[in-house]
Design a protein around this motif. Structure first.
Motif, short mmCIF file in Angstrom:
data_model
loop_
_atom_site.label_atom_id
_atom_site.label_comp_id
_atom_site.label_asym_id
_atom_site.label_seq_id
_atom_site.Cartn_x
_atom_site.Cartn_y
_atom_site.Cartn_z
N THR A 206 0.82 -1.20 0.00
CA THR A 206 0.00 0.00 0.00
C THR A 206 0.86 1.27 0.00
O THR A 206 2.08 1.20 0.03
CB THR A 206 -0.93 0.00 1.23
N ASN A 207 0.20 2.41 0.01
CA ASN A 207 0.89 3.70 -0.14
C ASN A 207 1.85 4.04 0.99
O ASN A 207 2.67 4.95 0.84
CB ASN A 207 -0.13 4.83 -0.27
N ASP A 208 1.76 3.35 2.12
CA ASP A 208 2.61 3.70 3.25
C ASP A 208 3.98 3.01 3.21
O ASP A 208 4.79 3.19 4.11
CB ASP A 208 1.90 3.38 4.57
N TYR A 209 4.24 2.23 2.16
CA TYR A 209 5.55 1.59 2.01
C TYR A 209 6.46 2.47 1.14
O TYR A 209 6.01 3.07 0.17
CB TYR A 209 5.43 0.22 1.35
N ASP A 210 7.74 2.51 1.50
CA ASP A 210 8.75 3.18 0.69
C ASP A 210 9.52 2.10 -0.05
O ASP A 210 10.16 1.25 0.58
CB ASP A 210 9.68 4.01 1.57
N THR A 211 9.50 2.11 -1.39
CA THR A 211 10.11 1.01 -2.14
C THR A 211 11.34 1.41 -2.94
O THR A 211 11.80 0.64 -3.79
CB THR A 211 9.08 0.36 -3.08
N THR A 212 11.87 2.61 -2.71
CA THR A 212 13.08 3.02 -3.44
C THR A 212 14.14 3.55 -2.49
O THR A 212 13.85 3.96 -1.37
CB THR A 212 12.77 4.09 -4.49
N LEU A 213 15.38 3.59 -2.98
CA LEU A 213 16.49 4.10 -2.18
C LEU A 213 16.52 5.62 -2.12
O LEU A 213 17.26 6.18 -1.32
CB LEU A 213 17.83 3.61 -2.77
N ALA A 214 15.75 6.28 -2.96
CA ALA A 214 15.79 7.74 -3.03
C ALA A 214 15.41 8.36 -1.69
O ALA A 214 14.73 7.72 -0.85
CB ALA A 214 14.83 8.23 -4.11
N ALA A 215 15.84 9.60 -1.48
CA ALA A 215 15.52 10.31 -0.23
C ALA A 215 14.02 10.52 -0.08
O ALA A 215 13.50 10.55 1.03
CB ALA A 215 16.25 11.65 -0.21
N SER A 216 13.32 10.67 -1.19
CA SER A 216 11.87 10.82 -1.15
C SER A 216 11.20 9.49 -0.79
O SER A 216 11.76 8.42 -1.02
CB SER A 216 11.35 11.32 -2.50
N ASP A 217 10.01 9.57 -0.24
CA ASP A 217 9.26 8.39 0.19
C ASP A 217 8.20 8.08 -0.86
O ASP A 217 7.15 8.73 -0.91
CB ASP A 217 8.61 8.67 1.55
N ASN A 218 8.48 7.09 -1.71
CA ASN A 218 7.56 6.75 -2.80
C ASN A 218 7.31 5.25 -2.87
O ASN A 218 8.22 4.45 -2.65
CB ASN A 218 8.11 7.23 -4.14
N LEU A 251 32.13 -3.55 2.26
CA LEU A 251 32.17 -3.82 0.83
C LEU A 251 32.74 -2.63 0.06
O LEU A 251 32.84 -1.52 0.59
CB LEU A 251 30.76 -4.14 0.32
N THR A 252 33.07 -2.86 -1.19
CA THR A 252 33.57 -1.78 -2.04
C THR A 252 32.46 -1.15 -2.87
O THR A 252 32.72 -0.26 -3.68
CB THR A 252 34.66 -2.31 -2.99
N ILE A 253 31.23 -1.61 -2.69
CA ILE A 253 30.08 -1.09 -3.45
C ILE A 253 29.14 -0.33 -2.51
O ILE A 253 29.24 -0.45 -1.28
CB ILE A 253 29.30 -2.22 -4.14
N GLN A 254 28.23 0.41 -3.10
CA GLN A 254 27.19 1.12 -2.38
C GLN A 254 25.84 0.47 -2.69
O GLN A 254 25.70 -0.24 -3.70
CB GLN A 254 27.16 2.60 -2.79
N PRO A 255 24.84 0.68 -1.84
CA PRO A 255 23.51 0.10 -2.11
C PRO A 255 22.98 0.42 -3.51
O PRO A 255 22.33 -0.42 -4.14
CB PRO A 255 22.63 0.72 -1.02
N ARG A 256 23.28 1.61 -4.01
CA ARG A 256 22.77 2.01 -5.32
C ARG A 256 23.33 1.14 -6.44
O ARG A 256 22.75 1.08 -7.54
CB ARG A 256 23.12 3.48 -5.59
N HIS A 257 24.45 0.46 -6.20
CA HIS A 257 25.00 -0.43 -7.21
C HIS A 257 24.17 -1.71 -7.33
O HIS A 257 24.20 -2.37 -8.38
CB HIS A 257 26.45 -0.79 -6.88
N VAL A 258 23.46 -2.06 -6.27
CA VAL A 258 22.57 -3.23 -6.31
C VAL A 258 21.32 -2.88 -7.11
O VAL A 258 20.95 -3.56 -8.07
CB VAL A 258 22.20 -3.69 -4.89
N SER A 259 20.65 -1.80 -6.71
CA SER A 259 19.47 -1.31 -7.43
C SER A 259 19.01 -0.01 -6.79
O SER A 259 19.40 0.31 -5.66
CB SER A 259 18.32 -2.32 -7.39
N ASP A 260 18.19 0.72 -7.51
CA ASP A 260 17.57 1.91 -6.93
C ASP A 260 16.19 1.60 -6.38
O ASP A 260 15.49 2.49 -5.89
CB ASP A 260 17.49 3.05 -7.96
N HIS A 261 15.79 0.33 -6.46
CA HIS A 261 14.52 -0.13 -5.90
C HIS A 261 14.77 -1.21 -4.86
O HIS A 261 15.71 -2.00 -4.98
CB HIS A 261 13.63 -0.73 -7.00
#
Length: 275
Positions: A206-218, A251-261
């Motif tokens: 539902t709408n109350d879940y945040d499903t992306t790594l972005a700073a915004s809550d979407n 690790l040598t990677i950042q979360p964004r290297h895995v995915s932005d979702h």
């Protein structure tokens, strides 16, 4: 004697609940999956771990021109996993494929096809996959990635896609998953219940879940089921915050290297289906 009867009733009830088997279904926009992502061992290791924790995984954004990265990834998974790979979809040169991975020891593939989209509504035509578990639960999985600039039109057309697959396979239980882009600047999330009314559907993510790594809550990523499948839904669902699950400081990677979702998931009983 009365206390014993109460205990016996509770024991039987809890025994039934504890013995009920279930499957975990996951949806994951891996973000531009292909040769480059497979060349990062730490990324691949995390993806393998995430996917190995579910029984059915619907993947979006397979961008590779060839099948080699998919085959390479499948060889790293436990041998129980099989997969369906849809055709390359998209109007531009940046085409994508839907990829559904499943535990073949728990699920049998009964059919798979892509929505024909006769009115050319979708940028990437949804993929339908028909599964049956070893017990009673059979269902249609629809994997989709909504085009952001056309989110309202594509989302509004989704019930028609559901009806098509229901009639094709004569099956009412449908699980719609994927990156709907159903929030933020792309779509008014409050309109989703008008497209998927509660008399016919249950929106699990539902709408109350945040499903992306972005700073915004979407809430871009969704799991939605037809009401006929509600009896099979255990009530367990969520978002896998892999940026919190794994220690990226080592690790040598950042979360964004895995995915932005983030992956989203839900659990379904396999032994209570009545249709």
């Amino acid at each position: 004697m009365r206390l014993f009867r109460i205990f016996l009733i509770l024991f039987v009830f809890l025994g039934i609940r504890l013995s009920a088997e279930s499957i975990k279904l996951c949806s994951f926009n891996i973000q531009i999956f292909g040769v480059s992502k497979m060349a990062k061992p730490e990324v691949v290791s995390i993806l393998i771990d995430i996917i190995s924790r579910s029984d059915v995984i619907a993947v979006q954004e397979v961008r590779s021109r060839g099948i080699a990265p998919v085959v390479q990834f499948m060889h790293l998974l436990p041998p129980k996993y099989a997969y369906v790979l849809g055709p390359r979809e998209g109007r531009s040169g940046s085409k994508e494929q839907y990829w559904v991975i499943y535990d073949a020891t728990k699920l049998q593939l009964l059919g798979e096809t892509t929505w024909a989209d006769p009115e050319d509504i979708f940028e990437r035509n949804p993929l339908g996959v028909y599964f049956q578990t070893q017990d009673k639960f059979d269902f249609i999985l629809i994997d989709n990635h909504i085009q952001p600039s056309n989110a309202a039109q594509e989302i509004s057309a989704m019930p028609g896609v559901v009806k098509y697959f229901q009639e094709l396979w004569d099956e009412r239980d449908v699980v719609i998953v994927g990156d709907f882009n159903a929030d933020g600047v792309y779509y008014d999330e409050d309109l989703l219940t008008a497209v998927f009314p509660e008399q016919e559907y249950q929106i699990i993510i539902t709408n109350d879940y945040d499903t992306t790594l972005a700073a915004s809550d979407n809430t871009y990523d969704r799991i939605i089921i037809t009401t006929s499948a509600v009896e099979d839904y255990t009530g367990a669902c969520g978002v896998i915050r892999f940026d919190e699950v794994y220690d990226f400081s080592a690790l040598t990677i950042q979360p964004r290297h895995v995915s932005d979702h983030y992956p989203v998931w839900a659990e379904f009983n396999i032994g209570v289906d009545t249709d």
